[in-house]
Design a protein around this motif. Structure first.
Motif, PDB file in Angstrom:
ATOM      1  N   ARG A   1     -15.061  -4.274  -8.549  1.00 18.08           N
ATOM      2  CA  ARG A   1     -13.725  -3.880  -8.965  1.00 18.08           C
ATOM      3  C   ARG A   1     -13.679  -3.755 -10.479  1.00 18.08           C
ATOM      4  O   ARG A   1     -14.012  -4.686 -11.191  1.00 18.08           O
ATOM      5  N   GLU A   2     -13.248  -2.591 -10.946  1.00 16.54           N
ATOM      6  CA  GLU A   2     -13.101  -2.430 -12.390  1.00 16.54           C
ATOM      7  C   GLU A   2     -11.831  -3.133 -12.802  1.00 16.54           C
ATOM      8  O   GLU A   2     -10.785  -2.935 -12.224  1.00 16.54           O
TER       9      GLU A   2
ATOM     10  N   VAL B   1      -9.605  -3.515 -16.164  1.00 20.35           N
ATOM     11  CA  VAL B   1      -9.573  -3.044 -17.552  1.00 20.35           C
ATOM     12  C   VAL B   1      -8.710  -3.965 -18.389  1.00 20.35           C
ATOM     13  O   VAL B   1      -7.668  -4.383 -17.955  1.00 20.35           O
TER      14      VAL B   1
ATOM     15  N   ILE C   1       7.083   7.645 -11.685  1.00 17.81           N
ATOM     16  CA  ILE C   1       7.792   6.546 -11.015  1.00 17.81           C
ATOM     17  C   ILE C   1       9.199   6.357 -11.571  1.00 17.81           C
ATOM     18  O   ILE C   1      10.059   5.784 -10.912  1.00 17.81           O
TER      19      ILE C   1
ATOM     20  N   HIS D   1       7.992   0.895 -21.738  1.00 17.34           N
ATOM     21  CA  HIS D   1       8.430   1.432 -20.449  1.00 17.34           C
ATOM     22  C   HIS D   1       9.795   2.101 -20.534  1.00 17.34           C
ATOM     23  O   HIS D   1      10.162   2.879 -19.655  1.00 17.34           O
TER      24      HIS D   1
ATOM     25  N   GLN E   1      -6.460   3.583  -6.781  1.00 21.09           N
ATOM     26  CA  GLN E   1      -5.454   4.316  -6.017  1.00 21.09           C
ATOM     27  C   GLN E   1      -5.819   5.803  -5.983  1.00 21.09           C
ATOM     28  O   GLN E   1      -6.589   6.289  -6.803  1.00 21.09           O
TER      29      GLN E   1
ATOM     30  N   MET F   1       3.341   0.727 -27.106  1.00 23.31           N
ATOM     31  CA  MET F   1       2.306  -0.124 -26.509  1.00 23.31           C
ATOM     32  C   MET F   1       2.053  -1.351 -27.369  1.00 23.31           C
ATOM     33  O   MET F   1       1.698  -2.414 -26.863  1.00 23.31           O
TER      34      MET F   1
ATOM     35  N   LEU G   1       2.739   7.635  -9.529  1.00 20.88           N
ATOM     36  CA  LEU G   1       3.010   6.579 -10.510  1.00 20.88           C
ATOM     37  C   LEU G   1       3.429   7.170 -11.854  1.00 20.88           C
ATOM     38  O   LEU G   1       4.285   6.618 -12.544  1.00 20.88           O
TER      39      LEU G   1
ATOM     40  N   PHE H   1      -4.089  -3.459 -11.622  1.00 18.08           N
ATOM     41  CA  PHE H   1      -5.307  -2.763 -12.051  1.00 18.08           C
ATOM     42  C   PHE H   1      -5.381  -2.627 -13.560  1.00 18.08           C
ATOM     43  O   PHE H   1      -6.436  -2.826 -14.156  1.00 18.08           O
ATOM     44  N   ASN H   2      -4.235  -2.278 -14.177  1.00 18.80           N
ATOM     45  CA  ASN H   2      -4.248  -1.973 -15.616  1.00 18.80           C
ATOM     46  C   ASN H   2      -2.813  -2.028 -16.132  1.00 18.80           C
ATOM     47  O   ASN H   2      -2.100  -1.018 -16.116  1.00 18.80           O
TER      48      ASN H   2
ATOM     49  N   ALA I   1       0.386  -2.586  -7.640  1.00 18.66           N
ATOM     50  CA  ALA I   1      -1.069  -2.390  -7.678  1.00 18.66           C
ATOM     51  C   ALA I   1      -1.495  -1.820  -9.027  1.00 18.66           C
ATOM     52  O   ALA I   1      -2.553  -2.170  -9.551  1.00 18.66           O
ATOM     53  N   ALA I   2      -0.660  -0.943  -9.596  1.00 19.94           N
ATOM     54  CA  ALA I   2      -0.982  -0.359 -10.899  1.00 19.94           C
ATOM     55  C   ALA I   2      -0.987  -1.441 -11.973  1.00 19.94           C
ATOM     56  O   ALA I   2      -1.875  -1.484 -12.830  1.00 19.94           O
TER      57      ALA I   2
ATOM     58  N   PHE J   1      -5.561   4.884 -12.554  1.00 19.88           N
ATOM     59  CA  PHE J   1      -5.578   3.717 -11.667  1.00 19.88           C
ATOM     60  C   PHE J   1      -6.670   3.965 -10.626  1.00 19.88           C
ATOM     61  O   PHE J   1      -6.457   4.602  -9.599  1.00 19.88           O
TER      62      PHE J   1
ATOM     63  N   PRO K   1      -1.349  -2.367 -19.191  1.00 18.63           N
ATOM     64  CA  PRO K   1      -0.881  -1.499 -20.283  1.00 18.63           C
ATOM     65  C   PRO K   1      -0.665  -0.056 -19.824  1.00 18.63           C
ATOM     66  O   PRO K   1       0.317   0.588 -20.222  1.00 18.63           O
ATOM     67  N   ALA K   2      -1.582   0.455 -18.990  1.00 18.19           N
ATOM     68  CA  ALA K   2      -1.413   1.821 -18.493  1.00 18.19           C
ATOM     69  C   ALA K   2      -0.190   1.916 -17.593  1.00 18.19           C
ATOM     70  O   ALA K   2       0.533   2.916 -17.619  1.00 18.19           O
ATOM     71  N   ALA K   3       0.053   0.870 -16.816  1.00 19.36           N
ATOM     72  CA  ALA K   3       1.238   0.874 -15.949  1.00 19.36           C
ATOM     73  C   ALA K   3       2.511   0.948 -16.788  1.00 19.36           C
ATOM     74  O   ALA K   3       3.455   1.663 -16.449  1.00 19.36           O
ATOM     75  N   ALA K   4       2.517   0.234 -17.900  1.00 16.51           N
ATOM     76  CA  ALA K   4       3.691   0.277 -18.780  1.00 16.51           C
ATOM     77  C   ALA K   4       3.911   1.686 -19.317  1.00 16.51           C
ATOM     78  O   ALA K   4       5.050   2.131 -19.472  1.00 16.51           O
TER      79      ALA K   4
ATOM     80  N   LYS L   1       2.936   0.360  -4.986  1.00 16.94           N
ATOM     81  CA  LYS L   1       1.960   1.078  -5.813  1.00 16.94           C
ATOM     82  C   LYS L   1       2.105   0.666  -7.276  1.00 16.94           C
ATOM     83  O   LYS L   1       1.108   0.554  -8.004  1.00 16.94           O
ATOM     84  N   ALA L   2       3.347   0.443  -7.698  1.00 15.24           N
ATOM     85  CA  ALA L   2       3.576  -0.004  -9.073  1.00 15.24           C
ATOM     86  C   ALA L   2       2.951  -1.384  -9.274  1.00 15.24           C
ATOM     87  O   ALA L   2       2.338  -1.666 -10.314  1.00 15.24           O
TER      88      ALA L   2
ATOM     89  N   LYS M   1       0.818  -1.212   0.000  1.00 15.85           N
ATOM     90  CA  LYS M   1       0.000   0.000   0.000  1.00 15.85           C
ATOM     91  C   LYS M   1       0.850   1.261   0.000  1.00 15.85           C
ATOM     92  O   LYS M   1       0.438   2.282  -0.557  1.00 15.85           O
TER      93      LYS M   1
END
Lengths: 311, 267
Positions: free
Chosen positions: A308-309, A311, B115, B84, B104, B63, B112, A194-195, A190-191, B101, A197-200, A187-188, A181
């Motif tokens: 929970r969404e 994606v 990051i 990335h 969060q 992507m 993030l 959650f998603n 969790a990202a 996200f 592609p967006a995290a990348a 956080k990375a 948390k």
């Protein structure tokens, strides 16, 4: 057996069942947190997790036993065993992701289930070859003299190692949750969960996060193995049931819900020991019967909010 | 090939996409698309749904893989570089549908976004972003999923700005927003350009895109159909009829379709 005698047995046995149940339940929860960590980032989990626990117990037998025999203090030996287990299990986690998960993680593939079950079988046989079929005693740093509590007519006994199990596994779970948390790496993760592609797009290397989650998951199983080795005897098949029960805890508590996992883990431990008051040999059967009944009632687990969404 | 864009001064473009081909399985989404973006410009890609605008942005930011062609950014060939790593070179992509996200907090979303920076740098820039968008400061401890669509779009842009990118890719920032908010998104883009930001904008809403951009490319069936200064494009009869509420659909343009690599007739 009439009602009065059932009540009598419960009154006598319940305090002990709760104490023992919390101890072993905390182990199920700890192993299941490992399922949570990998499932949230990859939608996969390692069905060999229980056997990872077993390997850790075996390693702690070898390291702890070996060092203790050569005169090193038990505390130092325990620290050495933890260090060895952390390193070896992290590597095993990385390997299982690379070999058994990543190649089989197609969108509709369930191949990873078979491959990780396969890893479990391989580990069990390897353990028999390396360590033999005996049940091996692993010394506890805290000795084997139980702590006895007298509560009027009821007596409770608990091994110092069991107190250590409860404290260490709760501590480890709190540390992991805090890490997930609060830290940037958490956080990375969790990202990515959650998603991805967006995290990348944020510059997060998704593959590294997946590997990290497998390493972390395996280390949690390893820690559980070091903790239970002194009270369960180390042997090649010791991981099967805890791994399965932890999986049940994950399903019922919610594989995306670490707090649910903790609550259900502790509850499952207590249920087991309450059943054992009446019939110790039916313990596992009755426990799984209850699990099946709960799943029939709430197939998505007890705490599913379905909100929970993803994606 | 001849598609090197001479606009504006013959300087090397910040971003140069050459003959880009992208395939989804057996379907070819981009057929050798070439575009340039120069330092300080706002360039937009317009075109109908499925023309390949978002695909172009996704291929630029890594992507999705490209099957052929090249992407050069700031002098480096970034074709095939993982997404990335492209971020670290100063290219931010604010994706279609915002993709915040949701579980969060707003502040964590910004963290993030930064990051790849040091921890202190990330915190400092998050503060800066919260100054830029005061509504986000009000909401900074809220979960991003609880924000309105317009607020989420601001967060998505703000998160992309965390790395102080040399180039910002904006994919459909007006999507699903009320007219008042669409106007606000336009204002944000104009403000960013005043501060020196280079932007490649993909927009379904062609009027908005042409109003805020210096140059435009009209994309059709995975190719550049037309290109030129935005005000010229805005007055082009084909574009007016196809995309700016003229006679009807993109079929109008399709009838006049020329072979690939054309699209220079306005220059």
């Amino acid at each position: 057996m009439d009602l009065a005698s059932i009540a009598e047995m419960l009154a006598q046995g319940l305090p002990q069942a709760i104490v023992s149940g919390l101890v072993y339940g905390s182990i199920y929860a700890l192993v299941a947190q490992g399922y949570y960590v990998t499932f949230s980032t990859t939608d996969t989990l390692n069905f060999a997790q229980g056997d990872f626990l077993m390997i850790a117990a075996m390693l702690s037998f070898t390291v702890l036993g070996g060092l203790a025999l050569s005169g090193v203090s038990l505390w130092l030996a325990l620290l050495a065993a933890i260090a060895v287990v952390v390193v070896v299990l992290a590597l095993m986690g990385i390997a299982v992701e690379r070999i058994a998960i990543r190649p089989l993680r197609g969108i509709f593939s369930f191949g990873w289930i078979l491959s990780t079950v396969g890893v479990a079988v391989i580990l069990r046989q390897m353990a028999e070859i390396i360590w033999g079929r005996e049940h091996m005693r692993v010394p506890s740093v805290f000795g084997d003299v139980p702590i006895r509590l007298n509560l009027g007519t009821v007596q409770i006994g608990i091994l110092p190692q069991e107190v250590f199990i409860l404290a260490a596994s709760l501590g480890a779970m709190i540390a992991v949750l805090f890490f997930l948390k609060k830290s940037r790496l958490g956080k990375a993760m969790a990202a990515v969960a959650f998603n991805a592609p967006a995290a990348a797009l944020m510059g997060i290397n998704v593959r590294h996060i997946v590997v990290l989650s497998y390493a972390l998951s395996s280390v949690l199983a390893g820690l559980a193995g070091v903790l239970v080795a002194p009270v369960l005897f180390a042997h090649a098949h010791m991981g099967t049931l805890p791994g399965l029960k932890a999986f049940a805890v994950g399903i019922i508590g919610g594989l995306g819900n670490p707090v649910g996992i903790l609550v259900v883990g502790l509850a499952l431990g207590i249920v087991e020991f309450v059943v054992a008051i009446f019939n110790a040999s039916l313990r596992d059967a009755v426990t799984f019967l209850i699990l099946i009944a709960i799943l029939a009632w709430r197939p998505m687990g007890l705490f599913d909010k379905s909100g929970r969404e993803k994606v | 090939m001849s598609a090197v864009d001479e606009y504006p001064t013959g300087k090397v473009p910040l971003l140069s996409v050459r003959n880009l081909v992208v395939e989804y399985g057996y379907v070819r989404a981009l057929h050798g698309l070439s575009i340039d973006v120069h330092q300080g410009e706002v360039v937009c890609l317009i075109g109908s749904n499925g023309a390949g605008k978002s695909t172009t942005l996704r291929a630029i930011s890594g992507m999705i893989p490209s099957a052929a062609g090249s992407v050069t950014f700031n002098g480096d060939d970034i074709t095939g570089v993982p997404g990335h790593d492209i971020v670290k070179m100063g290219l931010a992509h604010v994706p279609e549908g915002r993709q915040v996200f949701g579980d969060q907090s707003v502040h964590d979303n910004l963290i993030l976004g930064g990051i790849t920076l040091s921890r202190d740098e990330g915190r400092a820039r998050a503060e800066h972003e919260l100054d830029r968008f005061p509504i986000l400061r009000q909401r900074q401890h809220q979960r991003a999923g609880t924000l309105s669509g317009g607020e989420q779009q601001m967060l998505a842009i703000s998160r992309g700005l965390m790395i102080r990118p040399r180039l910002l890719l904006l994919d459909e920032p007006s999507m699903g927003l009320a007219p008042r908010l669409v106007h606000q998104v336009g204002e944000i883009i104009i403000q960013l350009q005043k501060q020196g930001m280079t932007i490649l904008l993909v927009e379904q809403m062609a009027t908005l895109a042409l109003a805020v951009s210096d140059r435009a490319y009209v994309i059709q069936n995975g190719e550049v159909r037309l290109s030129g200064r935005s005000e010229e494009i805005e007055n082009n009869p084909e574009v007016v009829s196809a995309y700016l509420g003229g006679s009807s659909t993109s079929d109008t343009v399709q009838q006049h379709q020329k072979p690939a690599q054309s699209g220079k007739e306005l220059q």
